[in-house]
Design a protein around this motif. Structure first.
Motif, PDB file in Angstrom:
ATOM      1  N   LEU A   1       0.829  -1.205   0.000  1.00  8.63           N
ATOM      2  CA  LEU A   1       0.000   0.000   0.000  1.00  8.63           C
ATOM      3  C   LEU A   1       0.864   1.257   0.000  1.00  8.63           C
ATOM      4  N   ASP A   2       1.948   1.259   0.762  1.00  6.28           N
ATOM      5  CA  ASP A   2       2.882   2.395   0.742  1.00  6.28           C
ATOM      6  C   ASP A   2       3.461   2.597  -0.659  1.00  6.28           C
ATOM      7  N   ALA A   3       3.810   1.502  -1.325  1.00 10.49           N
ATOM      8  CA  ALA A   3       4.363   1.593  -2.677  1.00 10.49           C
ATOM      9  C   ALA A   3       3.322   2.119  -3.664  1.00 10.49           C
ATOM     10  N   VAL A   4       2.070   1.697  -3.493  1.00  8.60           N
ATOM     11  CA  VAL A   4       0.997   2.196  -4.359  1.00  8.60           C
ATOM     12  C   VAL A   4       0.869   3.707  -4.210  1.00  8.60           C
ATOM     13  N   LEU A   5       0.855   4.190  -2.976  1.00  4.67           N
ATOM     14  CA  LEU A   5       0.704   5.623  -2.734  1.00  4.67           C
ATOM     15  C   LEU A   5       1.893   6.405  -3.293  1.00  4.67           C
ATOM     16  N   ALA A   6       3.089   5.887  -3.128  1.00  2.00           N
ATOM     17  CA  ALA A   6       4.276   6.569  -3.658  1.00  2.00           C
ATOM     18  C   ALA A   6       4.249   6.596  -5.185  1.00  2.00           C
ATOM     19  N   THR A   7       3.859   5.506  -5.791  1.00  2.00           N
ATOM     20  CA  THR A   7       3.783   5.434  -7.250  1.00  2.00           C
ATOM     21  C   THR A   7       2.653   6.308  -7.774  1.00  2.00           C
ATOM     22  N   GLY A   8       1.590   6.422  -7.005  1.00  6.91           N
ATOM     23  CA  GLY A   8       0.447   7.243  -7.402  1.00  6.91           C
ATOM     24  C   GLY A   8       0.815   8.698  -7.618  1.00  6.91           C
ATOM     25  N   ALA A   9       1.860   9.154  -6.947  1.00 10.42           N
ATOM     26  CA  ALA A   9       2.312  10.529  -7.131  1.00 10.42           C
ATOM     27  C   ALA A   9       3.069  10.703  -8.450  1.00 10.42           C
ATOM     28  N   LEU A  10       3.487   9.572  -9.059  1.00 12.27           N
ATOM     29  CA  LEU A  10       4.319   9.637 -10.259  1.00 12.27           C
ATOM     30  C   LEU A  10       3.656   9.098 -11.515  1.00 12.27           C
ATOM     31  N   SER A  11       2.647   8.285 -11.356  1.00  9.61           N
ATOM     32  CA  SER A  11       2.023   7.642 -12.502  1.00  9.61           C
ATOM     33  C   SER A  11       0.515   7.813 -12.446  1.00  9.61           C
ATOM     34  N   GLU A  12      -0.089   7.891 -13.600  1.00  6.53           N
ATOM     35  CA  GLU A  12      -1.540   8.086 -13.661  1.00  6.53           C
ATOM     36  C   GLU A  12      -2.305   6.803 -13.953  1.00  6.53           C
ATOM     37  N   ASP A  13      -1.612   5.746 -14.335  1.00 10.07           N
ATOM     38  CA  ASP A  13      -2.302   4.512 -14.706  1.00 10.07           C
ATOM     39  C   ASP A  13      -1.849   3.375 -13.799  1.00 10.07           C
ATOM     40  N   ILE A  14      -2.541   3.248 -12.680  1.00 10.16           N
ATOM     41  CA  ILE A  14      -2.212   2.252 -11.660  1.00 10.16           C
ATOM     42  C   ILE A  14      -3.443   1.407 -11.408  1.00 10.16           C
ATOM     43  N   ALA A  15      -3.222   0.107 -11.219  1.00  4.28           N
ATOM     44  CA  ALA A  15      -4.316  -0.788 -10.855  1.00  4.28           C
ATOM     45  C   ALA A  15      -3.849  -1.724  -9.751  1.00  4.28           C
ATOM     46  N   LEU A  16      -4.800  -2.146  -8.931  1.00  4.76           N
ATOM     47  CA  LEU A  16      -4.532  -3.095  -7.861  1.00  4.76           C
ATOM     48  C   LEU A  16      -5.248  -4.392  -8.184  1.00  4.76           C
ATOM     49  N   PHE A  17      -4.534  -5.494  -8.003  1.00  8.81           N
ATOM     50  CA  PHE A  17      -5.070  -6.829  -8.238  1.00  8.81           C
ATOM     51  C   PHE A  17      -4.914  -7.636  -6.952  1.00  8.81           C
ATOM     52  N   PHE A  18      -5.961  -8.318  -6.553  1.00 10.39           N
ATOM     53  CA  PHE A  18      -5.949  -9.115  -5.338  1.00 10.39           C
ATOM     54  C   PHE A  18      -6.236 -10.567  -5.703  1.00 10.39           C
ATOM     55  N   VAL A  19      -5.254 -11.445  -5.446  1.00 15.50           N
ATOM     56  CA  VAL A  19      -5.385 -12.863  -5.774  1.00 15.50           C
ATOM     57  C   VAL A  19      -4.871 -13.695  -4.609  1.00 15.50           C
ATOM     58  N   GLY A  20      -5.228 -14.966  -4.591  1.00 11.95           N
ATOM     59  CA  GLY A  20      -4.777 -15.847  -3.515  1.00 11.95           C
ATOM     60  C   GLY A  20      -5.190 -15.277  -2.171  1.00 11.95           C
ATOM     61  N   ASP A  21      -4.297 -15.393  -1.185  1.00 11.65           N
ATOM     62  CA  ASP A  21      -4.586 -14.850   0.145  1.00 11.65           C
ATOM     63  C   ASP A  21      -4.706 -13.329   0.138  1.00 11.65           C
ATOM     64  N   GLY A  22      -4.269 -12.687  -0.931  1.00 14.16           N
ATOM     65  CA  GLY A  22      -4.373 -11.236  -1.045  1.00 14.16           C
ATOM     66  C   GLY A  22      -5.809 -10.737  -1.003  1.00 14.16           C
ATOM     67  N   VAL A  23      -6.775 -11.584  -1.365  1.00 13.11           N
ATOM     68  CA  VAL A  23      -8.180 -11.150  -1.323  1.00 13.11           C
ATOM     69  C   VAL A  23      -8.612 -10.826   0.104  1.00 13.11           C
ATOM     70  N   LEU A  24      -7.924 -11.388   1.084  1.00  9.61           N
ATOM     71  CA  LEU A  24      -8.264 -11.128   2.484  1.00  9.61           C
ATOM     72  C   LEU A  24      -7.906  -9.708   2.908  1.00  9.61           C
ATOM     73  N   GLN A  25      -7.065  -9.044   2.138  1.00  9.58           N
ATOM     74  CA  GLN A  25      -6.723  -7.642   2.406  1.00  9.58           C
ATOM     75  C   GLN A  25      -7.966  -6.755   2.375  1.00  9.58           C
ATOM     76  N   LEU A  26      -8.959  -7.165   1.607  1.00  8.73           N
ATOM     77  CA  LEU A  26     -10.141  -6.338   1.376  1.00  8.73           C
ATOM     78  C   LEU A  26     -11.275  -6.581   2.376  1.00  8.73           C
ATOM     79  N   ASN A  27     -11.071  -7.471   3.319  1.00  5.45           N
ATOM     80  CA  ASN A  27     -12.097  -7.791   4.311  1.00  5.45           C
ATOM     81  C   ASN A  27     -12.268  -6.618   5.283  1.00  5.45           C
TER      82      ASN A  27
END
Length: 119
Positions: free
Chosen positions: A22-48
């Motif tokens: 999440l920290d990397a997403v926020l840092a990259t968000g300041a530099l790039s306009e085309d960012i997407a997040l993908f949640f797979v495997g145990d990563g889907v639990l991040q969204l609970n």
């Protein structure tokens, strides 16, 4: 401009991968306009939204996902098969609005990005 995808594959607790991602997403968000997040495997639990990290003395960073809209990061995708394999509902509320895709569609979408950063 490079399209950057962040692939979340680990559960929210037990490692710092989710918070670091999440920290990397926020840092990259300041530099790039085309960012997407993908949640797979145990990563889907991040969204609970019902996590209780304080019970295991973990840091609660899940609320930080709400900041993503300030960075105009609104492309989020979650793997349907991963949700179902972990007993999660496809239609449940999540901490982010995310489009549920089957594994094949998610792979196709992910393949359109120039850079993939995995957490």
């Amino acid at each position: 401009m490079n399209r950057v995808a962040f692939l979340f594959t680990q559960a929210p607790h037990g490692s710092s991968a989710g918070r670091e991602g999440l920290d990397a997403v926020l840092a990259t968000g300041a530099l790039s306009e085309d960012i997407a997040l993908f949640f797979v495997g145990d990563g889907v639990l991040q969204l609970n939204p019902h996590q209780q990290p304080e019970k295991i003395l973990a840091r609660n960073y899940i609320a930080t996902f709400g900041v993503l809209e300030l960075y105009d990061i609104d492309q989020c995708f979650v793997c349907e098969e991963s949700l179902l394999a972990r007993g999660q509902s496809v239609t449940a509320n999540r901490v982010l609005t995310a489009e549920v895709l089957n594994a094949a569609a998610l792979r196709q979408k992910l393949a359109t990005y120039h850079r993939i950063i995995r957490f």
